[in-house]
Each structure stands twice: as C-alpha cells, then as structure tokens.
Design a protein around this motif. Sequence first.
Motif, PDB file in Angstrom:
ATOM      1  N   THR A  54      -2.030 -13.083  14.985  1.00 30.57           N
ATOM      2  CA  THR A  54      -3.433 -13.185  14.555  1.00 30.57           C
ATOM      3  C   THR A  54      -3.608 -12.753  13.098  1.00 30.57           C
ATOM      4  O   THR A  54      -4.399 -13.343  12.370  1.00 30.57           O
ATOM      5  N   HIS A 187     -16.734 -11.503  13.567  1.00 26.91           N
ATOM      6  CA  HIS A 187     -17.680 -12.580  13.882  1.00 26.91           C
ATOM      7  C   HIS A 187     -18.401 -13.080  12.634  1.00 26.91           C
ATOM      8  O   HIS A 187     -18.492 -14.284  12.392  1.00 26.91           O
ATOM      9  N   HIS A 239     -20.965 -11.002  21.278  1.00 25.67           N
ATOM     10  CA  HIS A 239     -19.913  -9.989  21.389  1.00 25.67           C
ATOM     11  C   HIS A 239     -20.465  -8.659  21.890  1.00 25.67           C
ATOM     12  O   HIS A 239     -19.706  -7.726  22.112  1.00 25.67           O
ATOM     13  N   ALA A 302     -14.919 -25.038  17.597  1.00 27.64           N
ATOM     14  CA  ALA A 302     -15.752 -23.851  17.391  1.00 27.64           C
ATOM     15  C   ALA A 302     -17.126 -24.053  18.027  1.00 27.64           C
ATOM     16  O   ALA A 302     -17.621 -23.186  18.749  1.00 27.64           O
ATOM     17  N   GLY A 306     -16.896 -23.220  21.987  1.00 25.03           N
ATOM     18  CA  GLY A 306     -17.473 -21.880  21.907  1.00 25.03           C
ATOM     19  C   GLY A 306     -18.698 -21.788  22.796  1.00 25.03           C
ATOM     20  O   GLY A 306     -18.837 -20.872  23.606  1.00 25.03           O
ATOM     21  N   THR A 324     -10.900 -17.704  26.419  1.00 25.32           N
ATOM     22  CA  THR A 324     -11.154 -17.332  25.029  1.00 25.32           C
ATOM     23  C   THR A 324     -10.053 -17.890  24.120  1.00 25.32           C
ATOM     24  O   THR A 324     -10.325 -18.351  23.007  1.00 25.32           O
ATOM     25  N   ALA A 325      -8.808 -17.818  24.600  1.00 27.52           N
ATOM     26  CA  ALA A 325      -7.694 -18.331  23.798  1.00 27.52           C
ATOM     27  C   ALA A 325      -7.822 -19.848  23.605  1.00 27.52           C
ATOM     28  O   ALA A 325      -7.495 -20.379  22.546  1.00 27.52           O
ATOM     29  N   HIS A 327     -10.636 -21.603  23.370  1.00 26.28           N
ATOM     30  CA  HIS A 327     -11.642 -21.816  22.336  1.00 26.28           C
ATOM     31  C   HIS A 327     -11.091 -21.378  20.976  1.00 26.28           C
ATOM     32  O   HIS A 327     -11.224 -22.093  19.981  1.00 26.28           O
ATOM     33  N   GLY A 328     -10.433 -20.225  20.946  1.00 28.70           N
ATOM     34  CA  GLY A 328      -9.991 -19.652  19.682  1.00 28.70           C
ATOM     35  C   GLY A 328      -9.018 -20.538  18.929  1.00 28.70           C
ATOM     36  O   GLY A 328      -9.128 -20.715  17.717  1.00 28.70           O
ATOM     37  N   HIS A 329      -8.059 -21.127  19.657  1.00 28.22           N
ATOM     38  CA  HIS A 329      -7.033 -21.917  18.960  1.00 28.22           C
ATOM     39  C   HIS A 329      -7.629 -23.138  18.282  1.00 28.22           C
ATOM     40  O   HIS A 329      -7.368 -23.415  17.128  1.00 28.22           O
ATOM     41  N   PHE A 332     -10.128 -22.081  15.282  1.00 27.22           N
ATOM     42  CA  PHE A 332      -9.508 -21.665  14.033  1.00 27.22           C
ATOM     43  C   PHE A 332      -8.782 -22.814  13.358  1.00 27.22           C
ATOM     44  O   PHE A 332      -8.854 -22.986  12.144  1.00 27.22           O
TER      45      PHE A 332
END
Lengths: 465, 229
Positions: A54, A187, A239, A302, A306, A324-325, A327-329, A332
């Motif tokens: 990260t 965030h 969050h 995103a 998201g 979450t992973a 969405h995150g990948h 980003f």
Amino acid sequence: MKFQSQKVAWLFFATSLVLLALQLVYGFIMGFAHMGYDGLHEWIPFNTARAVHTNLLVVWILSGFMGAAYYIIPEETDRELIAPKLAYVQWAALVIVGVIAIVGFHFNWWEGRKFLEIPRPLDFLVVVDVLLFIFLIGGTIWKGKRRTTTSLVLYFGLLMAALLYLPGMIDFRSHLFDSYYRWWVVHLWVEGVWELIMGGLVAFLLIKLTGVDREIIEKWLYVVVGFTFLSGILGTGHHYYYIGAPKYWLMVGGIFSALEPLAFLGMAMYGIAMARKGGRKHSNRLALVWTLGTCIMSFVGAGFLGFAHTLPQVNLYTHGTLVTAMHGHMAFWGAYGMLVFACMAYMLPELTGRPLFKHSKISEWAFWTSTIGMIAMTGAFAVAGVAQVYLERMSGMDFLDVQEAIEVHFFGLVLAASLFSLGIILFVVDFWRSGLPLGGITLKAEGLPAGGASDVGLEAPEAVG
Amino acid sequence: MLSKSAARAFFLGGTVLTGLVFIGMTVDTHRQAPARTNTAALTDEVKAGHVIWTENNCMGCHTLLGEGAYYAPELTKVISRRGKPWIRAFIKDPEAMFPGRRKMVKYDFTDEQIEHLLTFFEWIEGIDTNGFPADPPYKPVDGPVAAGSLALADAPEKFKALCVACHKVGGKGGIVGPALDDVRARYDRPALDRWIQDPQAVKPGTAMPKLPLSDPERAAIVDYLLGAQ
C-alpha cells in the motif's frame, strides 16, 4: 517539450514505474498467502507485505503526480521551473525516504496505521520534501507569465494534499481520534484533493489532446471538482460509522457517499464529451485512450463500486472484508494509476522525442491487458468478498474456515493479476525503448553551474529517435 | 449557459459550506467522544496496549472496528468471543493453536504486554460502535439439546476458557471442532488423555492444538467428558 526543466518529470516517471513493479511483487506475495502458500512468512509476514504494497502505491502515485506537475507547470505558466536543481534534490529526498521506509517495514519499524505506516521520524522528512515540492511549483506559478485555472486547480490540490498530511501526524490518546484523523489524510486525499489533482491533470491532457477551447474545459473542470468536494468532504463520514463517532455520521456519511459517484460520473462524461467535441485529431491517440480510460474506470471502480458498499445497511456486513479490497483495487488503478499512465503516455513522446507511446502495438496491448486484467482481478475479489460476507458475517462461520473455503478465488485473482502485470511490463518495455529525454538529463542546458544530477552522468544513448 | 465564474462560485461555495459543516461535526464528535468511548476507562495500560497494537502493525493482518487488513480475524469483540485465557495462550504460541493453518507472527510479548493488549481490547469492546460487528442474521439456530448431552455449566473452568472456543457441549460453544457430547462413546480414558496431552502425536496435522494444561486440569477435563464426576 518547451522548457528544459520539464525534463525532471522523466525521473519521477521512471521512479513511479520501478515502485509499481515492486508493488506488484508484494501483491503476488499476498495473493499466494491468501491461497495458503505463505512460504515467505518467516521473512515477509503478511503485515509487512501489506504495508509495502500500500505504501508503494501511495508513493508511486505521488511520484507520478509530481512528475506530471513538473511537466505541466512550466508549460501552463510559460516559464522554466524556478530552481530546477532543487527539483532533483526533491526527487532524491523522495527516493531516500521511500527506500528507508520500505526497508524498515521488513524490520518491524513502522506505526501500524493503515496507509500511513511510515514511522514518525520519517514523516517529518516527508513533510520537508513535500514543502520543497510545493515551493517549487508555487514559486513557478507565482513568477509565471500567466495563471491558468488548470495550474491553479492542480496547485490547490497539491497544496491541500500536503496540508492534509499533518492531521495524520498528531498523536492521540484515544484510538477513536487516531482513526478519525487518519481518515482526514487518507479519505480527504483519495476522495478529495487527489480528485482535484486528477481534475487538473485531466483538464491539461484534454486541452492538449482534443483541441477544445481552454475556457470550456476549465469551466467544466470547476463543475466536476465542485461536485467532488460537495460530496467528498462530508462523505468522509462513511469511515466514521463504527469507530465510536456519533450516530449521525451514519446518515451524513451515507447520503454524501451516495453522491460521490456523481463526481466521478461527471469526470467520465466530461472526458467523453470533450473528446467528442474536439475537432483536432491529436497524433497521440493512445494518450487520449488512457485519459478516457481513467475517466471511465474511476467512475466504475471508485464511484460505482464504492457506492456499492458505503450505504450503512450494507457496510455493516461488508466493512472490513475482502469487498473493500475489491473496491480499492479498481478505484486506485482506475482513478490514479491510469491517470499517471495517461500523463506518461502523453508526456514521454514529448520529452524523449520518440513517438512509441503514440502508436506502438506494445503500448496498445499494455492498455488493454492491464485494463482487462484489473477488471478480472476486481471480479475475483468480488466473488471472494461476497462469499466471505455471506459465510462469515451473515451465517456466523469461523473466520479461518471461511478463508480456506474461498482460497480458490485467490487462484483466479493471481491469474488475473498476471494478466494485469503483463500489461504493466509491456508499458515498461515502451518506457525503456523510449530512452532518456532529449539531450539527456542534465542541468547544463539551462546555463546553470554544473553539478547536481548532471554528475550522475545520465545521457541519452540515442538522443533523437 | 453556465459561465466560468458561476462554475467557480459553485466550486468554492460548495467546498466552503461542506467544509464548515464537516468541522462543526468534528467539534461535536469530540464533545460526544467521552460518553461514547468511555474515556474515563482509557488508562495508561489501555494506551500501552494501543501502542503495542500500532508498533507491531497488527492492522496489517487483522481488522479492529472493521479497519485494517483482511488476512486475520476481526478483533473488536475478541474478548467476549474467545475469553482472556484463550487469548493469553494463543498469543504465546499462535501456531500451536492452529497447527497447519494460516500463520501469525510469534511476537514473544511479555505477560505484562499481553495484559496491556487485553485491556486495550476490553476498552475497544466498550466503545459504542453503532452496532458493529452485527450478529450474523442467518446463523444456524442451536437445535434442541439431545438427551444425554453434557451441560456446559458443569464443565471445569479451563474447559470453559479454552475448549468451548472450538467445541460445543450441550449445544453451546464453537463450531471449529466436533461437538463433544458423545466423546464417552468413542474414547476410553487413556486414549482421551493421550489425545488432549499431545494431539499431534496421535494424529499428525490435526487442527487440534496442544493446550497449556496442567496434569490435574487435564484430568478434570477428561473426567468431565467421560461423565465420571
């Protein structure tokens, strides 16, 4: 390339790609660990791999932003960077901090705060480095012949990103506020000021690539970043649902997070509309492909994904799972990875005088394999994440039993990640073939005293392609 | 048609407005924090536990309040889920508790450090989290307790602290290992004693850990499971 000092961008881009390559290696380590092959556990336990993965992400994206800014600001302000030598110092400092941090992670030297694992003493170095960067960019705009909206939005974004790093350095007694202000950094970066930077960079690329009138592009830039902040600032609330903050965050976070996709949808529509409107056919078609790619993938990754799990009713079960992973990948990569790649695809031919990124088959394949690879990775994470939610969070199965049940999806993930990595390798191949910037990386051309990076002895092997 | 200055006003106005609301809510969050997070109980020991938590990057694998990585279990309610004795035994040698399964780093914490971590988790558990983590809505309901089942209430203390984390008796307990109500039909005393004493020696690769039990404690558990009390 109009100005010699723009060349410093190349170093930041090269650094970006090296760090990205390393990020992929640590990603694979984690992918295999999730499959049950954790042979490196003694030397690189999961938390080390995770912190490296990260943090490399953050640093390679920032390095790409910095490189893009060093390229754009001289062109927008119509003058050389003030003190280009300091830009090389700033680059070296960034690399040094990065290397120390990454090595430290392997020796249990860190503060375990997601995305901000860099230990406190190094935080101060980061601040000094970023202040230097802000000074160089701001000073150039200040002394510039003209001030454009694009450069001001970009500068405001970079400045806010620097300022927002500070709340993450306050030492709180309570875990609640440790977490609360950590999100002010994380965030408000990725769903706030980084989008501002994205807006500035996309506007610059669209102006260059579509030939649409600057006034029109910059007007809509304000609208897009306006939606970003309107939704993103209070969207921080997603969050704060479950960390001990008051209950009203559920409602405020839920409503404003639901608006966040609008900002990304705006960005996607903006890019597509301008590309259609543009009468001029720019010779660098691939740069436009990457630019539209980042506009669209950021909306899907995103914005849409998201939104798919920020509603409190959903998030209660998906929070802290592999969803979450998922969405995150894509978020980003879509919003920021592809953006840096779009900048590189446009700027490298200008910097090196070699048109590889404009039309090479390799570059074209780089776009499609990395994009399809990332979509497939997102799919694998989605299946694993949704299965985890239903088995563990909904049915109450034991954590480890669930993890073993979903191991097979990580095989799919590793396959997809291999395709993605192939795309990155292809991009790096063209970066390599493009060579160094015209005239090599030297400060002598600007009539400055010899020294600094010129002592490194970097010269373009074949200056003109 | 929208002018550029109107677009700029929209951007600046929206940013300032939501920014002010955000700061106002932050102030209120600080105001409500003492009641919601039991700040009075936030002792130096809790803080020491928090420091251990961050300095070893525990959230690089675990989640706490849902935040962290997704490689190891969520720990918000870990004290009530596992109980302190189980956690103490687990941290001392994580792999012994889950042989052959996903690994955790063995940190060699001192007993004092482990107590600090436990107080930290206890404080976390006392936070008003707005309902996180939720009880699983589709969790299979315990069926009627069959005749002849053991009663958990009769179990020795060590059994209640360690064994029930994975095994059920009388319909209560974990689901990792098999229910233990009918052990007496399957084991005699020497076999059961040998199994608990060193599971790996009897069945290499088993998920059953070697638990830190003294001889009398083990004997009490064997007595209980064989119904010899």
